[in-house]
Design a protein around this motif. Sequence first.
Motif, PDB file in Angstrom:
ATOM      1  N   LEU A  86       0.832  -1.203   0.000  1.00  0.00           N
ATOM      2  CA  LEU A  86       0.000   0.000   0.000  1.00  0.00           C
ATOM      3  C   LEU A  86       0.863   1.248   0.000  1.00  0.00           C
ATOM      4  O   LEU A  86       1.804   1.382   0.794  1.00  0.00           O
ATOM      5  CB  LEU A  86      -0.910  -0.007   1.230  1.00  0.00           C
ATOM      6  CG  LEU A  86      -1.973   1.098   1.315  1.00  0.00           C
ATOM      7  CD1 LEU A  86      -2.981   0.944   0.187  1.00  0.00           C
ATOM      8  CD2 LEU A  86      -2.665   1.070   2.666  1.00  0.00           C
ATOM      9  N   GLY A  87       0.538   2.158  -0.913  1.00  0.00           N
ATOM     10  CA  GLY A  87       1.251   3.427  -0.959  1.00  0.00           C
ATOM     11  C   GLY A  87       0.662   4.447   0.001  1.00  0.00           C
ATOM     12  O   GLY A  87       1.373   5.233   0.614  1.00  0.00           O
ATOM     13  N   GLY A  88      -0.651   4.437   0.138  1.00  0.00           N
ATOM     14  CA  GLY A  88      -1.318   5.363   1.048  1.00  0.00           C
ATOM     15  C   GLY A  88      -2.800   5.449   0.720  1.00  0.00           C
ATOM     16  O   GLY A  88      -3.287   4.852  -0.236  1.00  0.00           O
ATOM     17  N   TRP A  89      -3.542   6.207   1.531  1.00  0.00           N
ATOM     18  CA  TRP A  89      -4.967   6.411   1.271  1.00  0.00           C
ATOM     19  C   TRP A  89      -5.403   7.722   1.880  1.00  0.00           C
ATOM     20  O   TRP A  89      -4.767   8.255   2.797  1.00  0.00           O
ATOM     21  CB  TRP A  89      -5.813   5.251   1.789  1.00  0.00           C
ATOM     22  CG  TRP A  89      -5.794   5.050   3.288  1.00  0.00           C
ATOM     23  CD1 TRP A  89      -4.857   4.362   4.006  1.00  0.00           C
ATOM     24  CD2 TRP A  89      -6.742   5.558   4.233  1.00  0.00           C
ATOM     25  NE1 TRP A  89      -5.160   4.385   5.334  1.00  0.00           N
ATOM     26  CE2 TRP A  89      -6.315   5.113   5.505  1.00  0.00           C
ATOM     27  CE3 TRP A  89      -7.888   6.317   4.146  1.00  0.00           C
ATOM     28  CZ2 TRP A  89      -7.014   5.429   6.681  1.00  0.00           C
ATOM     29  CZ3 TRP A  89      -8.597   6.638   5.300  1.00  0.00           C
ATOM     30  CH2 TRP A  89      -8.154   6.179   6.543  1.00  0.00           C
ATOM     31  N   THR A  90      -6.481   8.264   1.341  1.00  0.00           N
ATOM     32  CA  THR A  90      -7.041   9.513   1.831  1.00  0.00           C
ATOM     33  C   THR A  90      -8.550   9.370   1.975  1.00  0.00           C
ATOM     34  O   THR A  90      -9.167   8.481   1.383  1.00  0.00           O
ATOM     35  CB  THR A  90      -6.744  10.687   0.877  1.00  0.00           C
ATOM     36  OG1 THR A  90      -7.356  10.417  -0.410  1.00  0.00           O
ATOM     37  CG2 THR A  90      -5.259  10.898   0.708  1.00  0.00           C
ATOM     38  N   ALA A  91      -9.135  10.262   2.751  1.00  0.00           N
ATOM     39  CA  ALA A  91     -10.590  10.311   2.912  1.00  0.00           C
ATOM     40  C   ALA A  91     -11.020  11.766   2.886  1.00  0.00           C
ATOM     41  O   ALA A  91     -10.416  12.611   3.551  1.00  0.00           O
ATOM     42  CB  ALA A  91     -11.015   9.650   4.218  1.00  0.00           C
ATOM     43  N   ARG A  92     -12.043  12.052   2.120  1.00  0.00           N
ATOM     44  CA  ARG A  92     -12.556  13.419   2.063  1.00  0.00           C
ATOM     45  C   ARG A  92     -14.091  13.375   2.014  1.00  0.00           C
ATOM     46  O   ARG A  92     -14.692  12.403   1.575  1.00  0.00           O
ATOM     47  CB  ARG A  92     -12.003  14.177   0.869  1.00  0.00           C
ATOM     48  CG  ARG A  92     -12.475  13.699  -0.483  1.00  0.00           C
ATOM     49  CD  ARG A  92     -11.854  14.515  -1.607  1.00  0.00           C
ATOM     50  NE  ARG A  92     -12.447  14.236  -2.904  1.00  0.00           N
ATOM     51  CZ  ARG A  92     -12.077  13.232  -3.687  1.00  0.00           C
ATOM     52  NH1 ARG A  92     -11.100  12.431  -3.310  1.00  0.00           N
ATOM     53  NH2 ARG A  92     -12.672  13.044  -4.850  1.00  0.00           N
ATOM     54  N   VAL A  93     -14.667  14.447   2.484  1.00  0.00           N
ATOM     55  CA  VAL A  93     -16.114  14.574   2.474  1.00  0.00           C
ATOM     56  C   VAL A  93     -16.443  16.035   2.214  1.00  0.00           C
ATOM     57  O   VAL A  93     -15.766  16.937   2.706  1.00  0.00           O
ATOM     58  CB  VAL A  93     -16.724  14.082   3.820  1.00  0.00           C
ATOM     59  CG1 VAL A  93     -16.247  14.923   4.990  1.00  0.00           C
ATOM     60  CG2 VAL A  93     -18.243  14.063   3.766  1.00  0.00           C
ATOM     61  N   ALA A  94     -17.460  16.252   1.396  1.00  0.00           N
ATOM     62  CA  ALA A  94     -17.839  17.616   1.002  1.00  0.00           C
ATOM     63  C   ALA A  94     -16.632  18.365   0.430  1.00  0.00           C
ATOM     64  O   ALA A  94     -16.409  19.551   0.727  1.00  0.00           O
ATOM     65  CB  ALA A  94     -18.447  18.379   2.183  1.00  0.00           C
ATOM     66  N   ASP A  95     -15.821  17.635  -0.389  1.00  0.00           N
ATOM     67  CA  ASP A  95     -14.669  18.217  -1.085  1.00  0.00           C
ATOM     68  C   ASP A  95     -13.606  18.786  -0.158  1.00  0.00           C
ATOM     69  O   ASP A  95     -12.894  19.734  -0.508  1.00  0.00           O
ATOM     70  CB  ASP A  95     -15.135  19.312  -2.066  1.00  0.00           C
ATOM     71  CG  ASP A  95     -15.986  18.744  -3.183  1.00  0.00           C
ATOM     72  OD1 ASP A  95     -15.714  17.606  -3.607  1.00  0.00           O
ATOM     73  OD2 ASP A  95     -16.921  19.442  -3.627  1.00  0.00           O
TER      74      ASP A  95
END
Length: 230
Positions: free
Chosen positions: A60-69
């Motif tokens: 795994l290189g990484g991950w992100t999480a976003r909500v409402a931009d």
Amino acid sequence: GKKTMLAAGVVLAIAVLGPLLASGRLDRTPPTVAVEGAPSMAVSGEARFTLRVADATPGLGGWTARVADRPAALTLVGEDVTIDVNALPDGHTTLVIEAWDRAWPPNATRVDVPLQVDNAPPTLHLARRSLVTAQGRAHPLFVQSNEPLAAIEGTFREDILSFYPLDDKGLVWRALVGVPLDAGTGARTLALDATDAAGNRRELDVPIAISNGQFTRGGIIKLNDDQVSA
């Protein structure tokens, strides 16, 4: 000359691709992103679920999480995720989770998690006919909410009232209160306590006017001592 150039190209390709093949960085399988237990009902304050992000090769290189931009306010403990939704506007929104691996070029996976945010307590209205009653009446109380209610209860003249829904959505509720013949006239407080599906609570005090009871028949009944004892 051509054979020499071809041989040199093969050597160069091996030199470049060999380490990539050995490391698995030429993998074309994207990471796995699994979301379990995401709330299907409206949420207030915090939403909780389980998140698993993994990639076997090359990792795994990484991950992100976003909500409402914008980046999501996440708290991660192991695989348990808590997201703060207090700052989000009420209504439908989407939590977007994106993960990528260490391949060359990177493979990516995106998962959209729908959320229904509800941070506002319900708004309650009493029907006009519920605001006025009289001595000696069985008085109905009709309460309407702007959103489905999980529960509602009330107190009137120190009596605890039971409300029952009148529709399938839980928007309109009714209770029946008995007003004694000797109840004092004037305004008396109906105290309401309602909770919506997301757990938001609304407390509301409503004045109910009690007037003199008017009866077409009535009078005094005299009882002897035996009748009173019975």
